[in-house]
Design a protein around this motif. Sequence first.
Motif, short mmCIF file in Angstrom:
data_model
loop_
_atom_site.label_atom_id
_atom_site.label_comp_id
_atom_site.label_asym_id
_atom_site.label_seq_id
_atom_site.Cartn_x
_atom_site.Cartn_y
_atom_site.Cartn_z
N LEU A 456 -23.77 -30.71 12.20
CA LEU A 456 -22.73 -30.52 11.19
C LEU A 456 -22.31 -29.05 11.22
N ARG A 457 -21.10 -28.79 11.64
CA ARG A 457 -20.63 -27.41 11.75
C ARG A 457 -19.70 -27.01 10.61
N GLU A 458 -19.07 -27.99 9.97
CA GLU A 458 -18.12 -27.66 8.90
C GLU A 458 -18.87 -27.50 7.58
N LEU A 459 -18.35 -26.62 6.72
CA LEU A 459 -18.88 -26.50 5.37
C LEU A 459 -17.95 -27.25 4.43
N PRO A 460 -18.52 -27.93 3.41
CA PRO A 460 -17.66 -28.62 2.45
C PRO A 460 -16.68 -27.66 1.79
N GLY A 461 -15.56 -28.19 1.34
CA GLY A 461 -14.54 -27.36 0.70
C GLY A 461 -15.07 -26.64 -0.54
N GLY A 462 -14.48 -25.48 -0.83
CA GLY A 462 -14.87 -24.74 -2.03
C GLY A 462 -15.89 -23.65 -1.76
N ARG A 463 -16.54 -23.67 -0.61
CA ARG A 463 -17.52 -22.63 -0.31
C ARG A 463 -16.83 -21.43 0.32
N ARG A 464 -17.13 -20.25 -0.21
CA ARG A 464 -16.51 -19.04 0.31
C ARG A 464 -17.48 -18.33 1.27
N PRO A 465 -16.93 -17.58 2.23
CA PRO A 465 -17.81 -16.80 3.10
C PRO A 465 -18.62 -15.80 2.28
N ILE A 466 -19.83 -15.52 2.74
CA ILE A 466 -20.70 -14.57 2.06
C ILE A 466 -20.50 -13.19 2.69
N ARG A 615 -30.04 -5.24 15.41
CA ARG A 615 -30.24 -6.66 15.12
C ARG A 615 -29.75 -7.00 13.71
N ILE A 616 -30.07 -6.15 12.73
CA ILE A 616 -29.67 -6.41 11.35
C ILE A 616 -28.15 -6.35 11.21
N HIS A 617 -27.53 -5.36 11.86
CA HIS A 617 -26.07 -5.28 11.80
C HIS A 617 -25.42 -6.51 12.44
N ALA A 618 -26.04 -7.03 13.50
CA ALA A 618 -25.50 -8.23 14.15
C ALA A 618 -25.53 -9.42 13.18
N VAL A 619 -26.60 -9.54 12.40
CA VAL A 619 -26.67 -10.62 11.42
C VAL A 619 -25.61 -10.42 10.34
N ALA A 620 -25.44 -9.18 9.89
CA ALA A 620 -24.47 -8.90 8.83
C ALA A 620 -23.05 -9.17 9.28
N GLU A 621 -22.79 -9.03 10.59
CA GLU A 621 -21.42 -9.12 11.08
C GLU A 621 -20.97 -10.54 11.43
N THR A 622 -21.89 -11.51 11.40
CA THR A 622 -21.47 -12.88 11.70
C THR A 622 -22.17 -13.87 10.77
N SER A 623 -21.45 -14.91 10.42
CA SER A 623 -22.05 -15.98 9.61
C SER A 623 -22.22 -17.25 10.44
#
Length: 701
Positions: A456-466, A615-623
Amino acid sequence: MLGWRDERLLADVLPAKEAKALDKAFGYTTCMDLLQHFPRAWSRHGSDVLADDAAEGDMITCVGEVLSIQDFQRDKRTVTQVSLTDGRTRFTASFFNARYIQHYLRPGKRAMFSGKLRFFRNTPQLQHPDFLVLPGPGEKMAGSGSMKTIALYGEPDDLFAGLEYIPIYPATAGMASWRIMAAVKHVLDTLDPVAEPLGEAPEGMPGFDEALRGVHFPGPEGPEPHKERLKYDEALTLGLVMALRRLETLRRDAPPLTPVDDGHRAGLLAALPYELTEGQQQVITDITTDLDSGDPMSRLLQGEVGSGKTVVSLVAMLQAVDAGHQCAMLAPTEVLAVQHARTLTSLLADAGLNVSVVPLVGSMPVPVKRQALLDIVSGQADIVVGTHAIIQDTVEFFDLGLVVVDEQHRFGVEQRARLRSKGREGLTPHLLVMTATPIPRTIAMTVFGDLAVSTLRELPGGRRPIESVVVPEYKPTWVRRAITRIGQDVEAGRQAYVVCPRIDGPGGVLDLFEILGQGPFRDFHVGYLHGRMPADEKDLMMRRFASGEVQVLVSTTVIEVGVDVPNATVMLIRESELFGVSQLHQLRGRVGRGGHESLCIFHTFAEKGSDADQRIHAVAETSDGFALAELDLLHRQEGDVLGTSQSGAAKTVRLLNLLRDFPIIDRATSDATALVERHPLLAQRLVLEIDRVDREYLEKS
């Protein structure tokens, strides 16, 4: 190794001193142990070999060219300092009271050096390393350390005679690379030609015997074709285990769970207050077909946090209930099990469905647990949600038709099998395992190769990026600003997590609970949660946080899996460099679940530009959890990915790189399936010859 073993004892083949030294250094006792100690690099014609990725304190072996050599006095000792280059980097080797060194190490000479790595003013140094001068044509071998032990095997100069590539082995303080090389050469010289385990070599690859010898001492073709063959064998090992497991599952019968047009499943789908995503609809279609087939379903459902796996699993469970069977849902923690039970009960109640959901966890009062067990064995319980408690022998189901395992990586094949054994005699319950930790495709093909994979790659509607930010400790203004931001969200009626890497000590849960509760958050209701708390206290704290009574929760990673508080909008992860990539992504998924703007703050002590900082910046830069799963694999050892260091995984995967070797894994997986179909007895024989420790690991992975 796949289809081949060499059980000869090293003590029977090598000089006694060398056999004992290899046992002490690496725990090797058989010839196969030693022959699986593969080189980490090869020096062609004495060319330079780098010591990439080595950290201070590591034992390294490298090949370098002498640039200069000089003596000077320090603390009444004569220090001989040799300046070297490994082709890209200058480094030094220092020797104490060893003026004889200048007789051997002269400018222009190439030599192998083995010693402990240190840094002085950012310059790599080896202090009093063992060395071996690489002899030119007609020259005698010279060096320190292991010369006498090499001579135990014959004339030392013969060791390098005719070699186009010199193997560089992982070494220890007492066992230099060239000493290992001499032992390997002797074992190979005494090894009879090895018959091809697969009958014939894979197309385009060398035979096994040629590969085994060539990976240690390559000819003009170099080591790569031999490495590729041995990598293929490692991938084929995993592929055969999984293909045989799939075959074994298909030989069993499962209860056919035919969907009912007017049943509970149809009622839930009709009553959902939102549209299912295309991904959810496709997975439900696949599961429906599997459950109706009469063959045991074995399917892995992976999807980001909040992608709707729980609803999909409930649809599947209601298909089983409609067919007159029970379902069991296994969760890794009591907090998550209780939460799942509440969520399922709420979904069913909202849809007006009369389906019994019974929780079963270890901390339940005896009378409550006794009633739950009675409901399960009598068939009154339609869906049982619990922890390891439902695997126990005392739990008997009336007619178990479907097993759902949440957060698959917390459970092994062994535990899944025990739960599946609780079906009616002669029938195997269907299996659906779920994970919110995205799995790289190579891992899905190997470790989870016995399962069909849905995503499952899609997120249900209404969820905003963090939104994600990195806050380093060396910027105290940023740290204060992060604390202020948390306070602002809480004042606005939202809630916050503060995640700590430990319970006790500075920066631990108890420490930060005191500091925050008595300092910047003294006007808020602050609570804490950690794994040493009794189960009822943990459950109470989670209920208080979910209800909004507790505004800031200071916690360890026990909140990583499944805790669902839509009002939580901000998370601070302290010392984020101590967590893995996938774990950071999982933790971040605890916020942003209610449609509000959300923020994850990655606090770190990592130095700017360090591997941890990057590594931490890489996590912060992509969801993108799947991209992060690949990154996670890049930063971890294969043995760590496949299991724990004690599991024997490192023995199963020695050369195969689970990130970069997809073509080999893809081919081996396909070949394993074909081999099991054509020659199941050969496949079984090959797998039976896998080392016992490796078999145990594969069963528990």
